[in-house]
Design an enzyme around this catalytic site. Structure first.
Site, PDB file in Angstrom:
ATOM      1  N   TYR A  78      -2.960  12.397   2.744  1.00  0.00           N
ATOM      2  CA  TYR A  78      -3.467  12.659   4.098  1.00  0.00           C
ATOM      3  C   TYR A  78      -3.751  14.143   4.338  1.00  0.00           C
ATOM      4  O   TYR A  78      -3.514  14.651   5.430  1.00  0.00           O
ATOM      5  CB  TYR A  78      -2.503  12.125   5.158  1.00  0.00           C
ATOM      6  CG  TYR A  78      -2.233  10.648   5.019  1.00  0.00           C
ATOM      7  CD1 TYR A  78      -3.239   9.725   5.283  1.00  0.00           C
ATOM      8  CD2 TYR A  78      -1.009  10.171   4.586  1.00  0.00           C
ATOM      9  CE1 TYR A  78      -3.021   8.365   5.128  1.00  0.00           C
ATOM     10  CE2 TYR A  78      -0.769   8.813   4.435  1.00  0.00           C
ATOM     11  CZ  TYR A  78      -1.783   7.916   4.717  1.00  0.00           C
ATOM     12  OH  TYR A  78      -1.566   6.579   4.556  1.00  0.00           O
ATOM     13  N   ARG A 108      -3.111  17.573  10.048  1.00  0.00           N
ATOM     14  CA  ARG A 108      -1.941  16.816  10.483  1.00  0.00           C
ATOM     15  C   ARG A 108      -1.038  17.576  11.456  1.00  0.00           C
ATOM     16  O   ARG A 108      -0.584  16.990  12.448  1.00  0.00           O
ATOM     17  CB  ARG A 108      -1.130  16.325   9.283  1.00  0.00           C
ATOM     18  CG  ARG A 108      -1.915  15.356   8.389  1.00  0.00           C
ATOM     19  CD  ARG A 108      -1.057  14.807   7.249  1.00  0.00           C
ATOM     20  NE  ARG A 108      -0.043  13.912   7.751  1.00  0.00           N
ATOM     21  CZ  ARG A 108       1.257  14.143   7.657  1.00  0.00           C
ATOM     22  NH1 ARG A 108       1.701  15.277   7.107  1.00  0.00           N
ATOM     23  NH2 ARG A 108       2.126  13.271   8.142  1.00  0.00           N
ATOM     24  N   CYS A 167     -10.309  29.576  15.319  1.00  0.00           N
ATOM     25  CA  CYS A 167      -9.994  30.088  16.665  1.00  0.00           C
ATOM     26  C   CYS A 167      -9.572  28.932  17.547  1.00  0.00           C
ATOM     27  O   CYS A 167     -10.277  28.532  18.482  1.00  0.00           O
ATOM     28  CB  CYS A 167     -11.208  30.817  17.249  1.00  0.00           C
ATOM     29  SG  CYS A 167     -11.682  32.276  16.332  1.00  0.00           S
ATOM     30  N   GLU A 168      -8.421  28.355  17.229  1.00  0.00           N
ATOM     31  CA  GLU A 168      -7.893  27.221  17.970  1.00  0.00           C
ATOM     32  C   GLU A 168      -6.405  27.442  18.218  1.00  0.00           C
ATOM     33  O   GLU A 168      -5.663  27.808  17.298  1.00  0.00           O
ATOM     34  CB  GLU A 168      -8.077  25.917  17.187  1.00  0.00           C
ATOM     35  CG  GLU A 168      -9.504  25.445  17.050  1.00  0.00           C
ATOM     36  CD  GLU A 168     -10.046  24.863  18.341  1.00  0.00           C
ATOM     37  OE1 GLU A 168      -9.284  24.759  19.326  1.00  0.00           O
ATOM     38  OE2 GLU A 168     -11.251  24.506  18.356  1.00  0.00           O
ATOM     39  N   GLU A 192       0.848  -1.200   0.000  1.00  0.00           N
ATOM     40  CA  GLU A 192       0.000   0.000   0.000  1.00  0.00           C
ATOM     41  C   GLU A 192       0.887   1.256   0.000  1.00  0.00           C
ATOM     42  O   GLU A 192       0.994   1.948   1.007  1.00  0.00           O
ATOM     43  CB  GLU A 192      -0.918  -0.015   1.228  1.00  0.00           C
ATOM     44  CG  GLU A 192      -1.795  -1.260   1.325  1.00  0.00           C
ATOM     45  CD  GLU A 192      -2.577  -1.317   2.626  1.00  0.00           C
ATOM     46  OE1 GLU A 192      -2.761  -0.252   3.263  1.00  0.00           O
ATOM     47  OE2 GLU A 192      -2.994  -2.421   3.012  1.00  0.00           O
ATOM     48  N   PRO A 193       1.486   1.578  -1.143  1.00  0.00           N
ATOM     49  CA  PRO A 193       2.434   2.706  -1.184  1.00  0.00           C
ATOM     50  C   PRO A 193       1.772   4.044  -1.522  1.00  0.00           C
ATOM     51  O   PRO A 193       2.341   4.861  -2.244  1.00  0.00           O
ATOM     52  CB  PRO A 193       3.394   2.276  -2.299  1.00  0.00           C
ATOM     53  CG  PRO A 193       2.486   1.557  -3.261  1.00  0.00           C
ATOM     54  CD  PRO A 193       1.431   0.870  -2.421  1.00  0.00           C
ATOM     55  N   GLY A 194       0.585   4.282  -0.986  1.00  0.00           N
ATOM     56  CA  GLY A 194      -0.185   5.465  -1.374  1.00  0.00           C
ATOM     57  C   GLY A 194       0.543   6.780  -1.189  1.00  0.00           C
ATOM     58  O   GLY A 194       0.651   7.594  -2.111  1.00  0.00           O
ATOM     59  N   TYR A 216      -0.690  15.626  15.105  1.00  0.00           N
ATOM     60  CA  TYR A 216       0.540  14.973  15.559  1.00  0.00           C
ATOM     61  C   TYR A 216       1.805  15.713  15.120  1.00  0.00           C
ATOM     62  O   TYR A 216       2.819  15.104  14.792  1.00  0.00           O
ATOM     63  CB  TYR A 216       0.595  13.515  15.102  1.00  0.00           C
ATOM     64  CG  TYR A 216       0.057  13.226  13.726  1.00  0.00           C
ATOM     65  CD1 TYR A 216       0.807  13.475  12.589  1.00  0.00           C
ATOM     66  CD2 TYR A 216      -1.213  12.694  13.575  1.00  0.00           C
ATOM     67  CE1 TYR A 216       0.311  13.199  11.335  1.00  0.00           C
ATOM     68  CE2 TYR A 216      -1.731  12.418  12.323  1.00  0.00           C
ATOM     69  CZ  TYR A 216      -0.945  12.670  11.197  1.00  0.00           C
ATOM     70  OH  TYR A 216      -1.461  12.390   9.939  1.00  0.00           O
TER      71      TYR A 216
END
Length: 273
Positions: free
Chosen positions: A210, A150, A181-182, A110-112, A154
């Site tokens: 992703y 992302r 507003c985060e 699965e080399p997406g 993380y």
């Protein structure tokens, strides 16, 4: 690994009439730049294949080794060619199956991210530039956490350039902030850029994987368009969302319609403190 638990799971799958047990799959992680972990993983799975053959007579038809092949995001990343991973995977699978007296199953990978990750670029328009003397300069853009969660999820890191000033010297260090507003809506910390101004175009590189697939309508923000560029041609492959799109599936219950709502209000006692 607990072979008794694995044996029970395989046996149950084999007994179900609506399930065809094909084989085994592992996922070792993401952004991997070495192949030794695949070698070790395959060696362990072949041991399981051998045990299932001996205990249950199950012959593995498929073996999925997952993906996780690393790509370039920032300078520390040292991506390898696909051959680096595939040669180790296929050689190890053949050798281990041969040593265990097993037929070679179909190998699935699965080399997406490796295929599409470096092909993507996200374009943002710069809005407000806020300098806090002695601390940092924030550059706001018209996107962020909803289209690329992302960094917030993380601490993923990206490189970027000011596209309309790509040939100008890098004069300042800024932090790229999204429009939500985060506290966590920061796309890139400490990015070196030319003198940046409202209206500039910021190109965040290597967002092909992703990003859109993880995008959301967080804070009721419509998703951006996706444009395919190839050989000097460009075409929209995903249309930009509108606020009408966000409201398209929303409905007003019948009891909140005008006539019935007025009747309901008359029966309610409202206390304002």
């Amino acid at each position: 690994m607990d072979l008794d638990i694995i044996t029970d799971a395989v046996k149950r799958a084999m007994e179900y009439s609506h399930i065809e047990m094909m084989g085994f799959h592992f996922h070792l992680g993401s952004q991997l730049f070495e192949n030794d972990i695949y070698v070790l993983g395959i060696q362990n799975i072949v041991k399981i294949m051998k045990e299932m053959k001996d205990r249950l007579g199950f012959a593995t038809k498929e073996f999925n080794v997952g993906g996780g092949f690393g790509i370039y995001y920032t300078e520390p990343d040292q991506p390898k060619p696909l051959k680096f991973f595939l040669d180790a995977i296929m050689t190890t699978a053949k050798d281990e199956c041969s040593k265990s007296g097993l037929e070679m199953p179909k190998i699935i990978i699965e080399p997406g991210r490796w295929i599409v990750g470096e092909a993507g670029i996200t374009l943002y328009t710069v809005g407000t530039v806020k300098e806090i003397p002695g601390i940092r300069t924030y550059v706001s853009v018209d996107g962020g956490l909803p289209d690329n969660p992302r960094p917030a999820l993380y601490s993923a890191k990206y490189e970027a350039v000011v596209a309309n000033k790509a040939d100008q010297p890098l004069e300042q260090t800024v932090t790229i902030a999204g429009k939500c507003c985060e506290t966590g809506d920061i796309l890139i910390w400490d990015l070196k850029v030319p003198k940046v101004e409202p209206g500039d175009i910021l190109a965040v590189l290597h967002t092909g994987a992703y990003n859109y697939s993880m995008a959301s309508n967080y804070n009721r923000i419509p998703k951006p368009a996706v444009v395919l560029v190839s050989d000097g041609k460009a075409g929209v492959i995903v249309e930009r969302e509108s606020y009408e799109d966000l409201l398209r599936k929303e409905r007003i219950p019948q009891y909140l319609m005008k006539g019935e709502m007025e009747s309901s209000i008359e029966k309610c006692a409202i206390t304002i403190l």
